[in-house]
Design an enzyme around this catalytic site. Sequence first.
Site, PDB file in Angstrom:
ATOM      1  CE  LYS A   1     -27.369  -2.933  35.121  1.00  0.00           C
ATOM      2  NZ  LYS A   1     -28.824  -3.045  35.104  1.00  0.00           N
TER       3      LYS A   1
ATOM      4  NE  ARG B   1     -34.053  -7.112  37.603  1.00  0.00           N
ATOM      5  CZ  ARG B   1     -33.198  -6.422  36.837  1.00  0.00           C
ATOM      6  NH1 ARG B   1     -32.384  -7.056  36.018  1.00  0.00           N
ATOM      7  NH2 ARG B   1     -33.155  -5.112  36.878  1.00  0.00           N
TER       8      ARG B   1
ATOM      9  CE1 TYR C   1      -5.845 -27.323  22.530  1.00  0.00           C
ATOM     10  CE2 TYR C   1      -6.580 -25.042  22.697  1.00  0.00           C
ATOM     11  CZ  TYR C   1      -5.815 -26.096  23.170  1.00  0.00           C
ATOM     12  OH  TYR C   1      -5.036 -25.930  24.276  1.00  0.00           O
TER      13      TYR C   1
ATOM     14  CG  MET D   1      -7.617 -20.183  29.094  1.00  0.00           C
ATOM     15  SD  MET D   1      -6.934 -21.248  30.359  1.00  0.00           S
ATOM     16  CE  MET D   1      -8.036 -22.650  30.278  1.00  0.00           C
TER      17      MET D   1
HETATM   18  C1  LIG Z   1     -29.377  -2.031  34.171  1.00  0.00           C
HETATM   19  C2  LIG Z   1     -30.533  -1.229  34.599  1.00  0.00           C
HETATM   20  C3  LIG Z   1     -30.848  -0.010  33.974  1.00  0.00           C
HETATM   21  C4  LIG Z   1     -30.132   0.487  32.732  1.00  0.00           C
HETATM   22  O1  LIG Z   1     -30.514  -0.256  31.615  1.00  0.00           O
HETATM   23  P1  LIG Z   1     -29.926   0.064  30.161  1.00  0.00           P
HETATM   24  O2  LIG Z   1     -30.671  -0.843  29.270  1.00  0.00           O
HETATM   25  O3  LIG Z   1     -28.473  -0.228  30.217  1.00  0.00           O
HETATM   26  O4  LIG Z   1     -30.198   1.506  29.900  1.00  0.00           O
HETATM   27  C5  LIG Z   1     -31.872   0.749  34.522  1.00  0.00           C
HETATM   28  N1  LIG Z   1     -32.557   0.323  35.602  1.00  0.00           N
HETATM   29  C6  LIG Z   1     -32.307  -0.850  36.214  1.00  0.00           C
HETATM   30  C7  LIG Z   1     -33.121  -1.261  37.396  1.00  0.00           C
HETATM   31  C8  LIG Z   1     -31.303  -1.680  35.727  1.00  0.00           C
HETATM   32  O5  LIG Z   1     -31.066  -2.852  36.309  1.00  0.00           O
END
Ligand SMILES: *Cc1c(COP(=O)(O)O)cnc(C)c1O
Length: 399
Positions: free
Chosen positions: A35, A131, A289, A337
């Site tokens: 992701k 969640r 700055y 920036m």
């Molecule tokens: C991001 C995520 C993972 C991986 O987590 P890590 O701590 O990066 O290993 C696994 N399962 C779900 C549902 C996640 O959102």
Amino acid sequence: MNRGAVAEINLSAIAHNLQSVRKIVKNRPVIAVVKADAYGHGAMEVSKKLFKENISFIAVAFTGEAIELREAGIKAPIIVLFDTGEIKDFFDFKLIPVIYNVDTALSFSAEAKKRNTIIKVHVKIDTGMGRMGLNGNYIARDLIKISEMDGIELTGLLSHFSEADLSDRSYAVLQLNRFNKIRETISGKLKRKFFSHIANSAAVLTFEDAHLDAVRPGLMLYGYSPINQKSEVSPPTHPSPSRGEGEGGGEDSEPRTTSPELINLIPAMKIKTKILCIRSFPSGSPISYGRTFITKRPSRIGVLPLGYADGYSRFFSNNAEVLVKGKRVPVVGRICMDLTMIDITDVKDVRGNDEVIILGKQGKESITAQELAYKANTISYEILTSLGNKSKRIYVETH
Ligand SMILES: *Cc1c(COP(=O)(O)O)cnc(C)c1O
């Protein structure tokens, strides 16, 4: 010169880290989490590499990410962790949805019947993360209901840990127990076998009971351990990340910069840039700055073409180091920036265009994501995604 930095991604390191995971989990199937553009490493290239390494599954957050991977020719099974918005995409691109309510399951069932096909789905249980996932008193009932819907093949059951990275494992144990209880309740009551997965990187590393039928690491694949990130601790006034390997550590202890060698992980991302120009200042000159840094001696100051717009946090103002010619040199003054100033007075023969390492190794020194995370009061995940996703990426394979 282009703005910002270059992210050099070592795909061999990612393959190596996958092998390390496989060793730890005794060759269970690995669901590789890519992701957020593979935590800043580029989901397409990373997934291609993982696919070559016979990855069992790839997991993304949203359907759009999965479609991009399919269009790039990734044929591995893809699990979409968070999004079931466009149901037709799951059929058109052969994606595995993670379902977390009965109504969504009904919609998938209807679409499957319409297409005269069967779709494999995984169902998420909320065991205490708060969640996503089925929760409440009717989880087992809902699971059985979903498994009996026409056109649906319930092949996986998953949950997610809230704090598997702490040395106090009691909450992770509670979550796993809840998950196992549901698995027991429904086993034998479903039409076919399903497989269960709950382990993120922290659980892969420290919680063997949670490895179950498959594991689901993200961070580890990119070469970092999530243990002892201590995101809730503010950086001290004179930060100097500990290099100790101490176990656990209390709330107020410094986080360790986990030695990647110990758990045999190789960080895959290097962030580098070049010196834009070098300035000479007399003692007493303010830099950047707000005049937060005043030279205490005649100084040579290097100007770097990256700033907070490139993911180099303003928290690094007077509070981080970079590598020049294999030596650590301090960031001085506020991060701007587009620009950052460093004090190169102590390094000989530095010229404009010389390479500067923001993250990663140069010679014997290295700047880790954990070190930067500690200084910016965040976690290495955010360092990798901030810098990786805003830099121009190049790929290398070096062993
Ligand atoms: C991001 C995520 C993972 C991986 O987590 P890590 O701590 O990066 O290993 C696994 N399962 C779900 C549902 C996640 O959102």
